[in-house]
Enzyme design. Structure first.
Site, PDB file in Angstrom:
ATOM      1  N   SER A  63     -25.007  -3.929  40.064  1.00 56.68           N
ATOM      2  CA  SER A  63     -24.972  -3.469  38.672  1.00 56.68           C
ATOM      3  C   SER A  63     -24.260  -4.462  37.777  1.00 56.68           C
ATOM      4  CB  SER A  63     -24.220  -2.131  38.619  1.00 56.68           C
ATOM      5  OG  SER A  63     -23.911  -1.783  37.294  1.00 56.68           O
TER       6      SER A  63
ATOM      7  N   TYR B 134     -16.741   2.016  40.343  1.00 54.23           N
ATOM      8  CA  TYR B 134     -18.167   1.781  40.575  1.00 54.23           C
ATOM      9  C   TYR B 134     -18.475   0.281  40.643  1.00 54.23           C
ATOM     10  CZ  TYR B 134     -23.202   1.937  39.402  1.00 54.23           C
ATOM     11  OH  TYR B 134     -24.562   1.777  39.381  1.00 54.23           O
TER      12      TYR B 134
ATOM     13  N   LYS C  26     -19.618  -1.994  43.956  1.00 52.79           N
ATOM     14  CA  LYS C  26     -20.871  -2.768  43.911  1.00 52.79           C
ATOM     15  C   LYS C  26     -20.587  -4.234  44.244  1.00 52.79           C
ATOM     16  CE  LYS C  26     -24.061   0.303  42.652  1.00 52.79           C
ATOM     17  NZ  LYS C  26     -25.116   0.674  43.608  1.00 52.79           N
TER      18      LYS C  26
END
Lengths: 339, 339
Positions: free
Chosen positions: B126, B154, B158
């Site tokens: 991402s 997050y 990633k």
């Protein structure tokens, strides 16, 4: 009063850090009341003789939960499998370097969530986070903000832990920071599983009167440091405020960038031609392959702002090793030196 | 003949990828014999109606070991907890995004070590791997080689997975690569737990005749993409040779970099003033805080070399969404449009 944990406290750097902390007596101006040394091997007897020292012997992964409950004010997390071991045993590397750091972080987080003050945490990362990348070649000297592209499992796990620690710190679970250690030379004792082991061996063995084999060419350049400067760096990184890191929590420690040829020139300068002549070049493709994926040298601008300096030159590093051996009464380590 | 796994195959992007793969019938010139969709939720009935499709419903972490034994030729690993969920529940984020990826990699590794060909693996990373860093501010547009400094759990997970996949690939356990997805807009359905959810909501809700609340200012800029371009990107990244990545296995997918104001101008252009007027600005500090830590836009030089292009502009993205709704017979999604 503070209670400090050193993981890897039975190892070379951990022992030296413990000795230095005990001699200082304080960290961040607070008296060190207790110093816990956790390692797979028992700490040195001269350390455990100090009433402030306690040993926790056993695999760190199994100990993390219990350690978290001890309420440490600060942690130096040095325990690690070395680069050669991680290349040889993929699961060992993941377990020792990734899972163990995660378990330690979760144990410290649990203590914080239960109402404790977030402990300070210094993680020993490594210059091995940097590697060559055809799409963006490494600069001749890697800086704090060079894009890491590790080419070893060891470097990969160190880098992943840097980011994990930054996130646990962002959430307030720990007050973490990562010091990227340069290759510590001259390590006493026997060769270990690190691919960088020969950087010590080509100095240590000749000084002890033994032949040493150098597995890479004299042109190989590498960032080197003494154990004293490394310990000084770990303590400075511990004592710095999080603001002094300016947002990025991982910093390079200072290094002497030298080629193998320059290292041997320094050996000759300090110990004479005869000692240098004990080094024989015999290429080892495995070691040379790993080393070819490392940086040729480092800068450490942000460490400089913390007041940290590299050793003056590589000859100074050798002289310090000789002085350390003499202080420890390790006469056999110096029996190759003309008296 | 090949056997392909999509994790997150019940989700929006996973479903669209499955549909596209079934329509193509081939990947890398090989006929897709079986397409396994693994997800916590059952895949769409129109997908499972295809005889090539099989569903594996349940938590992915529990399924990885069994999936590894199925001998997949290729894997699209899209399953993930979203950014807002990871900020709200730290353990959920670690489990869903880090532990699950590791378990999947280890299951694929076991199959390779047992004698299988290393499967191709495309990981959906991402743009959230990038974040602002006072010591090295983000450039106005982040590039493939911008130094990542995630400021969300997050993004941290990633990025850690990108590095883990690179190391499993270096060791030959998988043939992995990571595609950094831009914010996919317009997502159909209801708002989800992603902090980026409003980027779809401010278009989707007005088109459906409902009011939408925009939690950030019109000046907020962000890299956006359609689901069609995203699926095209995932397939191109799958089909590229590892050499085409030039050493670094994570690449940015192309994006339309637009401000919220420009998004609403496009909405007005496509659907009229009345539709745009359904968007009301009401700042949400939590969402605005997360979004402030994201990049304002991206470049995707290396994806460009794979032949990938961004959508022409944001109006094109809206028109595609409208066409998709019409094709799916989702008339209620467009009831705010003047006929």
């Amino acid at each position: 009063m503070s209670k400090i944990l050193i993981t890897g406290g039975g190892g070379f750097i951990g022992s030296r850090l413990a000795k230095t902390l005990l001699a200082r007596g304080k960290l961040e101006g607070k008296t060190i009341e207790r110093l816990v040394l956790a390692d797979q091997v028992a700490p040195r007897p001269e350390l455990t003789a100090d009433p402030r020292v306690e040993a926790r012997v056993g695999p760190l992964l199994d100990q993390c939960a219990a350690l978290g409950k001890e309420g440490f004010d600060g942690v130096f997390h040095l325990a690690s499998a070395v680069s050669g071991e991680c290349e040889a045993d993929f699961d060992l590397g993941l377990r020792s370097n990734l899972d163990t750091t995660r378990a330690l972080l979760d144990a410290l987080r649990a203590a914080t969530v239960a109402g404790g003050k977030p402990p300070k945490l210094v993680f020993s990362s490594s210059v091995a986070v940097f590697g060559p990348d055809p799409s963006k070649p490494l600069p001749d000297l890697v800086a704090d903000d060079t894009l890491p592209a590790p080419k070893t499992s060891y470097g990969t796990h160190k880098l992943m832990c840097e980011y994990l620690i930054a996130d646990y710190s962002r959430k307030g679970f720990v007050d973490g920071r990562s010091a990227r250690l340069m290759t510590v030379t001259v390590r006493p004792g026997r060769p270990n599983g690190a691919a960088s082991s020969f950087f010590s061996g080509i100095i240590r063995e000749p000084l002890a009167g033994e032949e040493a084999i150098c597995p890479v060419s004299p042109q190989v350049s590498h960032p080197l440091t003494s154990v004293a400067r490394t310990v000084e760096g770990l303590i400075a990184v511990y004592e710095a405020s999080v603001e002094q890191f300016g947002g990025r929590l991982a910093i390079n420690l200072p290094a002497v960038n030298a080629t193998v040829g320059q290292m041997l020139d320094a050996l000759e300068e300090v110990a004479g031609k005869e000692v240098r002549a004990r080094v024989r070049f015999q290429r080892d493709e495995t070691v040379a392959g790993i080393v070819a994926n490392w940086s040729r040298g480092c800068t450490a601008e942000r460490a400089g702002r913390l007041g940290l300096k590299a050793d003056a030159d590589f000859a100074t590093i050798i002289r310090q090793y000789i002085a350390d051996c003499r202080e420890a009464g390790a006469t056999s380590a110096l029996k190759g030196l003309a008296s």
